[in-house]
Motif scaffolding. Structure first.
Motif, PDB file in Angstrom:
ATOM      1  N   GLN A   2       0.831  -1.197   0.000  1.00 46.89           N
ATOM      2  CA  GLN A   2       0.000   0.000   0.000  1.00 46.89           C
ATOM      3  C   GLN A   2       0.868   1.251   0.000  1.00 46.89           C
ATOM      4  O   GLN A   2       2.034   1.223   0.391  1.00 46.89           O
ATOM      5  CB  GLN A   2      -0.913   0.021   1.213  1.00 46.89           C
ATOM      6  CG  GLN A   2      -2.053  -0.959   1.114  1.00 46.89           C
ATOM      7  CD  GLN A   2      -3.139  -0.618   2.107  1.00 46.89           C
ATOM      8  OE1 GLN A   2      -2.863  -0.169   3.210  1.00 46.89           O
ATOM      9  NE2 GLN A   2      -4.376  -0.822   1.708  1.00 46.89           N
ATOM     10  N   ALA A   3       0.248   2.346  -0.444  1.00 48.30           N
ATOM     11  CA  ALA A   3       0.918   3.648  -0.490  1.00 48.30           C
ATOM     12  C   ALA A   3      -0.145   4.727  -0.356  1.00 48.30           C
ATOM     13  O   ALA A   3      -1.337   4.437  -0.385  1.00 48.30           O
ATOM     14  CB  ALA A   3       1.680   3.807  -1.802  1.00 48.30           C
ATOM     15  N   SER A   4       0.302   5.975  -0.222  1.00 51.42           N
ATOM     16  CA  SER A   4      -0.596   7.129  -0.163  1.00 51.42           C
ATOM     17  C   SER A   4      -0.391   7.968  -1.410  1.00 51.42           C
ATOM     18  O   SER A   4       0.739   8.128  -1.880  1.00 51.42           O
ATOM     19  CB  SER A   4      -0.295   7.985   1.065  1.00 51.42           C
ATOM     20  OG  SER A   4      -0.462   7.243   2.244  1.00 51.42           O
ATOM     21  N   VAL A  17       2.897   8.217  -5.899  1.00 56.68           N
ATOM     22  CA  VAL A  17       2.458   7.696  -4.606  1.00 56.68           C
ATOM     23  C   VAL A  17       3.649   7.726  -3.663  1.00 56.68           C
ATOM     24  O   VAL A  17       4.802   7.669  -4.085  1.00 56.68           O
ATOM     25  CB  VAL A  17       1.878   6.267  -4.695  1.00 56.68           C
ATOM     26  CG1 VAL A  17       0.619   6.255  -5.540  1.00 56.68           C
ATOM     27  CG2 VAL A  17       2.899   5.270  -5.194  1.00 56.68           C
ATOM     28  N   ASP A  20       5.338   3.789   2.334  1.00 60.73           N
ATOM     29  CA  ASP A  20       5.467   3.953   3.783  1.00 60.73           C
ATOM     30  C   ASP A  20       6.918   4.182   4.199  1.00 60.73           C
ATOM     31  O   ASP A  20       7.183   4.676   5.292  1.00 60.73           O
ATOM     32  CB  ASP A  20       4.886   2.734   4.507  1.00 60.73           C
ATOM     33  CG  ASP A  20       3.370   2.648   4.338  1.00 60.73           C
ATOM     34  OD1 ASP A  20       2.735   3.661   3.991  1.00 60.73           O
ATOM     35  OD2 ASP A  20       2.823   1.556   4.560  1.00 60.73           O
ATOM     36  N   GLN A  44      -4.941   9.739  -0.115  1.00 58.80           N
ATOM     37  CA  GLN A  44      -5.751   8.524  -0.227  1.00 58.80           C
ATOM     38  C   GLN A  44      -4.851   7.292  -0.240  1.00 58.80           C
ATOM     39  O   GLN A  44      -3.809   7.273  -0.886  1.00 58.80           O
ATOM     40  CB  GLN A  44      -6.562   8.586  -1.523  1.00 58.80           C
ATOM     41  CG  GLN A  44      -7.493   7.444  -1.729  1.00 58.80           C
ATOM     42  CD  GLN A  44      -8.374   7.682  -2.947  1.00 58.80           C
ATOM     43  OE1 GLN A  44      -8.091   8.527  -3.793  1.00 58.80           O
ATOM     44  NE2 GLN A  44      -9.454   6.945  -3.031  1.00 58.80           N
ATOM     45  N   ARG A  45      -5.258   6.259   0.515  1.00 56.83           N
ATOM     46  CA  ARG A  45      -4.504   5.008   0.534  1.00 56.83           C
ATOM     47  C   ARG A  45      -4.923   4.156  -0.657  1.00 56.83           C
ATOM     48  O   ARG A  45      -6.112   4.017  -0.955  1.00 56.83           O
ATOM     49  CB  ARG A  45      -4.748   4.236   1.831  1.00 56.83           C
ATOM     50  CG  ARG A  45      -4.198   4.907   3.065  1.00 56.83           C
ATOM     51  CD  ARG A  45      -2.697   4.955   3.088  1.00 56.83           C
ATOM     52  NE  ARG A  45      -2.146   3.657   3.441  1.00 56.83           N
ATOM     53  CZ  ARG A  45      -0.853   3.396   3.527  1.00 56.83           C
ATOM     54  NH1 ARG A  45       0.043   4.346   3.284  1.00 56.83           N
ATOM     55  NH2 ARG A  45      -0.422   2.208   3.851  1.00 56.83           N
ATOM     56  N   SER A  47      -3.724   0.469  -3.049  1.00 56.75           N
ATOM     57  CA  SER A  47      -2.907  -0.735  -3.177  1.00 56.75           C
ATOM     58  C   SER A  47      -2.118  -0.613  -4.471  1.00 56.75           C
ATOM     59  O   SER A  47      -2.620  -0.059  -5.463  1.00 56.75           O
ATOM     60  CB  SER A  47      -3.793  -1.980  -3.211  1.00 56.75           C
ATOM     61  OG  SER A  47      -4.467  -2.124  -1.987  1.00 56.75           O
ATOM     62  N   ILE A  66      -7.904   0.280  -5.605  1.00 57.11           N
ATOM     63  CA  ILE A  66      -8.467   0.357  -4.267  1.00 57.11           C
ATOM     64  C   ILE A  66      -9.244  -0.927  -4.064  1.00 57.11           C
ATOM     65  O   ILE A  66     -10.058  -1.301  -4.927  1.00 57.11           O
ATOM     66  CB  ILE A  66      -9.382   1.595  -4.105  1.00 57.11           C
ATOM     67  CG1 ILE A  66      -8.551   2.867  -4.260  1.00 57.11           C
ATOM     68  CG2 ILE A  66     -10.106   1.565  -2.767  1.00 57.11           C
ATOM     69  CD1 ILE A  66      -9.367   4.138  -4.259  1.00 57.11           C
TER      70      ILE A  66
END
Length: 76
Positions: A2-4, A17, A20, A44-45, A47, A66
């Protein structure tokens, strides 16, 4: 993984993105178009699948989605 979402240009349909680990990884319009999404918001998170080593300087996204949105995605 996952990333933001760090940046997103709706007109060009590309952005970056933030992993983490603090690393920025870009994505292009082809990746966004394949996501089934219409828009992304900063923070927004999402995948992601990354081509190669996510910490490498030339890392690029292969897939962005997502969970529960898009073809084959089931809401859990």
């Amino acid at each position: 993984m996952q990333a933001s979402v760090h940046s997103f240009d709706l007109d060009r349909r590309c952005g970056q993105v933030l992993l983490d680990t603090g690393r920025l990884v870009p994505f292009d319009a082809e990746v966004f178009d394949g996501s089934g999404l219409r828009h992304l918001r900063l923070g927004q998170r999402v995948s992601i699948d990354v081509e190669g080593d996510p910490e490498a300087a030339d890392a690029r996204l292969a897939r962005l989605w997502i969970v529960g949105i898009g073809p084959g995605e089931v809401i859990r």
